[in-house]
Scaffold this motif. Structure first.
Motif, mmCIF file in Angstrom:
data_model
loop_
_atom_site.group_PDB
_atom_site.id
_atom_site.type_symbol
_atom_site.label_atom_id
_atom_site.label_comp_id
_atom_site.label_asym_id
_atom_site.label_seq_id
_atom_site.Cartn_x
_atom_site.Cartn_y
_atom_site.Cartn_z
ATOM 1 N N ASN A 1 9.401 13.230 -8.998
ATOM 2 C CA ASN A 1 10.412 13.727 -8.057
ATOM 3 C C ASN A 1 9.838 14.480 -6.853
ATOM 4 O OD1 ASN A 1 12.516 12.726 -9.770
ATOM 5 N ND2 ASN A 1 12.215 14.528 -11.082
ATOM 6 N N LYS A 2 8.523 14.325 -6.616
ATOM 7 C CA LYS A 2 7.911 14.949 -5.443
ATOM 8 C C LYS A 2 7.588 13.864 -4.416
ATOM 9 C CE LYS A 2 4.130 17.961 -3.945
ATOM 10 N NZ LYS A 2 2.928 18.719 -4.369
ATOM 11 N N GLU A 3 8.220 13.954 -3.259
ATOM 12 C CA GLU A 3 8.086 12.936 -2.220
ATOM 13 C C GLU A 3 6.734 13.040 -1.507
ATOM 14 O OE1 GLU A 3 11.569 12.147 0.466
ATOM 15 O OE2 GLU A 3 10.172 12.930 1.965
ATOM 16 N N PHE A 4 6.159 11.895 -1.162
ATOM 17 C CA PHE A 4 4.943 11.879 -0.349
ATOM 18 C C PHE A 4 4.890 10.581 0.453
ATOM 19 C CE2 PHE A 4 3.688 9.588 -4.106
ATOM 20 C CZ PHE A 4 2.791 8.618 -3.653
ATOM 21 N N VAL A 5 4.012 10.560 1.448
ATOM 22 C CA VAL A 5 3.843 9.396 2.312
ATOM 23 C C VAL A 5 2.437 8.829 2.084
ATOM 24 C CG1 VAL A 5 3.699 8.576 4.694
ATOM 25 C CG2 VAL A 5 5.448 10.259 4.050
ATOM 26 N N LEU A 6 2.362 7.530 1.858
ATOM 27 C CA LEU A 6 1.089 6.849 1.623
ATOM 28 C C LEU A 6 0.828 5.847 2.750
ATOM 29 C CD1 LEU A 6 -1.359 5.992 -0.162
ATOM 30 C CD2 LEU A 6 0.208 4.390 -1.307
ATOM 31 N N THR A 7 -0.368 5.935 3.317
ATOM 32 C CA THR A 7 -0.780 5.003 4.370
ATOM 33 C C THR A 7 -2.053 4.292 3.937
ATOM 34 O OG1 THR A 7 0.165 6.405 6.105
ATOM 35 C CG2 THR A 7 -1.471 4.780 6.789
ATOM 36 N N LYS A 8 -2.056 2.970 4.064
ATOM 37 C CA LYS A 8 -3.233 2.164 3.762
ATOM 38 C C LYS A 8 -3.668 1.388 5.001
ATOM 39 C CE LYS A 8 -2.698 1.199 -1.195
ATOM 40 N NZ LYS A 8 -4.120 1.462 -1.574
ATOM 41 N N LYS A 9 -4.992 1.229 5.139
ATOM 42 C CA LYS A 9 -5.493 0.395 6.236
ATOM 43 C C LYS A 9 -5.164 -1.065 5.993
ATOM 44 C CE LYS A 9 -9.328 3.438 7.534
ATOM 45 N NZ LYS A 9 -10.818 3.573 7.600
ATOM 46 N N VAL A 10 -5.177 -1.463 4.705
ATOM 47 C CA VAL A 10 -4.833 -2.831 4.339
ATOM 48 C C VAL A 10 -4.075 -2.812 3.021
ATOM 49 C CG1 VAL A 10 -5.686 -5.122 3.713
ATOM 50 C CG2 VAL A 10 -6.858 -3.819 5.500
ATOM 51 N N TRP A 11 -2.906 -3.426 2.995
ATOM 52 C CA TRP A 11 -2.157 -3.597 1.753
ATOM 53 C C TRP A 11 -2.544 -4.962 1.166
ATOM 54 C CZ3 TRP A 11 1.138 -0.344 -0.888
ATOM 55 C CH2 TRP A 11 1.434 0.868 -0.255
ATOM 56 N N ASP A 12 -3.566 -4.956 0.284
ATOM 57 C CA ASP A 12 -3.992 -6.223 -0.314
ATOM 58 C C ASP A 12 -2.989 -6.671 -1.374
ATOM 59 O OD1 ASP A 12 -4.624 -4.968 -2.827
ATOM 60 O OD2 ASP A 12 -6.597 -4.414 -2.047
ATOM 61 N N SER A 13 -3.212 -7.842 -1.951
ATOM 62 C CA SER A 13 -2.220 -8.436 -2.853
ATOM 63 C C SER A 13 -2.000 -7.608 -4.112
ATOM 64 C CB SER A 13 -2.633 -9.859 -3.232
ATOM 65 O OG SER A 13 -3.913 -9.871 -3.847
ATOM 66 N N VAL A 14 -3.072 -6.973 -4.638
ATOM 67 C CA VAL A 14 -2.921 -6.166 -5.855
ATOM 68 C C VAL A 14 -2.113 -4.906 -5.554
ATOM 69 C CG1 VAL A 14 -4.153 -4.780 -7.566
ATOM 70 C CG2 VAL A 14 -4.974 -7.075 -6.998
ATOM 71 N N ALA A 15 -2.418 -4.223 -4.441
ATOM 72 C CA ALA A 15 -1.646 -3.031 -4.054
ATOM 73 C C ALA A 15 -0.193 -3.400 -3.789
ATOM 74 C CB ALA A 15 -2.262 -2.389 -2.812
ATOM 75 N N PHE A 16 0.021 -4.516 -3.124
ATOM 76 C CA PHE A 16 1.371 -5.000 -2.807
ATOM 77 C C PHE A 16 2.162 -5.226 -4.090
ATOM 78 C CE2 PHE A 16 4.592 -7.967 -1.341
ATOM 79 C CZ PHE A 16 4.883 -7.515 -0.056
ATOM 80 N N ASP A 17 1.547 -5.909 -5.076
ATOM 81 C CA ASP A 17 2.226 -6.198 -6.347
ATOM 82 C C ASP A 17 2.441 -4.934 -7.166
ATOM 83 O OD1 ASP A 17 2.337 -8.865 -5.720
ATOM 84 O OD2 ASP A 17 0.612 -9.449 -6.949
ATOM 85 N N THR A 18 1.463 -4.008 -7.126
ATOM 86 C CA THR A 18 1.595 -2.749 -7.870
ATOM 87 C C THR A 18 2.784 -1.943 -7.361
ATOM 88 O OG1 THR A 18 -0.790 -2.651 -8.289
ATOM 89 C CG2 THR A 18 0.436 -0.599 -8.519
ATOM 90 N N LEU A 19 2.938 -1.882 -6.039
ATOM 91 C CA LEU A 19 4.068 -1.162 -5.454
ATOM 92 C C LEU A 19 5.385 -1.847 -5.806
ATOM 93 C CD1 LEU A 19 5.014 1.142 -3.549
ATOM 94 C CD2 LEU A 19 4.874 -0.522 -1.674
ATOM 95 N N ARG A 20 5.429 -3.152 -5.680
ATOM 96 C CA ARG A 20 6.668 -3.898 -5.959
ATOM 97 C C ARG A 20 7.078 -3.732 -7.422
ATOM 98 N NH1 ARG A 20 6.213 -10.185 -5.083
ATOM 99 N NH2 ARG A 20 4.790 -9.850 -6.817
ATOM 100 N N GLU A 21 6.107 -3.846 -8.332
ATOM 101 C CA GLU A 21 6.425 -3.713 -9.751
ATOM 102 C C GLU A 21 6.822 -2.280 -10.094
ATOM 103 O OE1 GLU A 21 4.216 -4.334 -14.038
ATOM 104 O OE2 GLU A 21 3.609 -5.590 -12.363
ATOM 105 N N GLY A 22 6.158 -1.305 -9.459
ATOM 106 C CA GLY A 22 6.492 0.096 -9.710
ATOM 107 C C GLY A 22 7.895 0.453 -9.267
ATOM 108 N N CYS A 23 8.406 -0.261 -8.264
ATOM 109 C CA CYS A 23 9.760 0.004 -7.758
ATOM 110 C C CYS A 23 10.832 -0.732 -8.550
ATOM 111 C CB CYS A 23 9.855 -0.371 -6.291
ATOM 112 S SG CYS A 23 8.886 0.695 -5.220
#
Length: 364
Positions: free
Chosen positions: A107-129
């Motif tokens: 429940n603690k909000e934060f902002v994440l910035t990546k130089k490149v959202w590769d396929s594993v990071a993309f899938d990890t975020l999608r699955e986590g949501c």
């Protein structure tokens, strides 16, 4: 895990998202999502010393920090992620370039910035949501006078309670108390009670009797979801035996943990019965993929957290390439029951489309 705002990320491009973790599983996802070189912005507090001549003292000040990550750690007990890095935006209290540690928690909000959202990071975020990512299986492993209560999700297995006792009634009461505290049938699809002998059956009867006496409708209405399984005396601490039992797998077939358990079991079965159609170890798997032989790739998430960027990119590329060639990919949590077993076999393995009897010689 919840995304705030309408910002969308694009595969293999830079991007920024605002995230609120909501479940323990979310923090494990974030541990796998955040890597050195990323930037995080969130609120924190720091003790600031002041000296106004006659009066000296210190006060804790709340401030917003933007840090470039140098290391990431996960605390399984508290389900928190600690990130350390250098402050990149100066303010009146924290100099640019100074090191700071931030704790990411539920429940603690934060902002994440990546130089490149590769396929594993993309899938990890999608699955986590995915809203259905929380634990949906509870397991109670028992023997006379000892019980362990686990919650099992897709990525995280949590030991919620450990109960010791000698008097049977008092022992059952304490285990029942842990059961009521941790098992929420709004999210839990199945409860497995495992023990050697008759303890499991006695405790199930005790649960239903207490639920009726205390008018606990959530348990009474879901008694069909509470099942029993036999385990050996030596395995009352180990989930592997009960979760790899075919009868149990049939009973828990609708839970999220089952696909990974089934494919890992298939991998072990093939390795034993037809070893030319399975392999493990980075070199063997890479060689098999060069021959387009991989039907199913099994890989633990900790390989994507390799300290060497080139190694991380290698495994990200392998996953992407296997999928492109028509193979299936299962990413196992390294703190999950099947992931821990896969890690003992180098953390990477594959079921092959066709036998490769000379694969070991090809690696040399």
């Amino acid at each position: 895990m919840k995304l705030v705002g309408n910002k969308k990320i694009v595969l293999d491009k830079p991007g920024t998202v605002k995230i609120i973790p909501e479940e323990p599983d979310d923090l494990w996802s974030l541990y796998n999502l955040i890597v050195p070189g990323d930037t995080i912005t969130t609120t924190s507090s720091r003790k600031i010393h002041h000296d106004s001549g006659k009066i000296t003292g210190a006060a804790r000040v709340k401030l917003s920090l933007e840090i470039k990550i140098t290391s990431v750690d996960y605390d399984k007990v508290s389900s928190t992620v600690r990130v350390q890095g250098k402050n990149v935006t100066a303010n009146e209290h924290v100099a640019t370039g100074s090191f700071h540690t931030l704790t990411l928690e539920k429940n603690k909000e934060f902002v994440l910035t990546k130089k490149v959202w590769d396929s594993v990071a993309f899938d990890t975020l999608r699955e986590g949501c995915n809203v259905s990512s929380s634990a949906d299986l509870a397991v109670v492993l028992m023997q006379q006078g000892l019980a362990n209560v686990f919650l099992v999700g897709k990525r995280v297995t949590t030991l919620c309670a450990k109960i010791n006792g000698s008097s049977n009634n008092k022992f059952f009461e304490n285990v029942f108390g842990a059961f009521v505290k941790h098992v929420d049938f709004n999210t839990i699809r199945c409860v497995v009670i495992g023990s050697p002998g008759s303890v499991k059956d006695e405790f199930r009867r005790f649960i239903l009797s207490e639920a009726q006496r205390l008018k606990l409708k959530s348990i009474e209405d879901n008694k069909s979801r509470i099942v029993v399984a036999n385990i050996s005396q030596r395995n009352t601490h180990d989930l592997n035996e009960v979760l790899n039992d075919n009868a149990v797998l049939s009973m828990i077939k609708d839970t999220k943990v089952v696909p990974e358990i089934r494919v890992f079991k298939e991998f072990l079965d093939v390795l034993k019965s037809n070893s030319d159609r399975a392999c493990y170890g980075s070199k063997s798997v890479e060689t098999a993929h060069e021959m387009l032989a991989i039907e199913t790739l099994l890989i633990t998430d900790d390989l994507f957290r390799n300290a060497e960027i080139e190694m991380r990119h290698k495994y990200v590329g392998l996953v992407k390439s296997v999928k492109k060639a028509g193979g299936k990919v299962f990413v196992f949590s390294s703190i999950h029951v099947s992931g821990e077993e896969l890690a003992k076999l180098t953390g990477i393995g594959a079921i092959l489309r066709f036998p490769l009897p000379d694969l070991d010689e090809m690696d040399m």
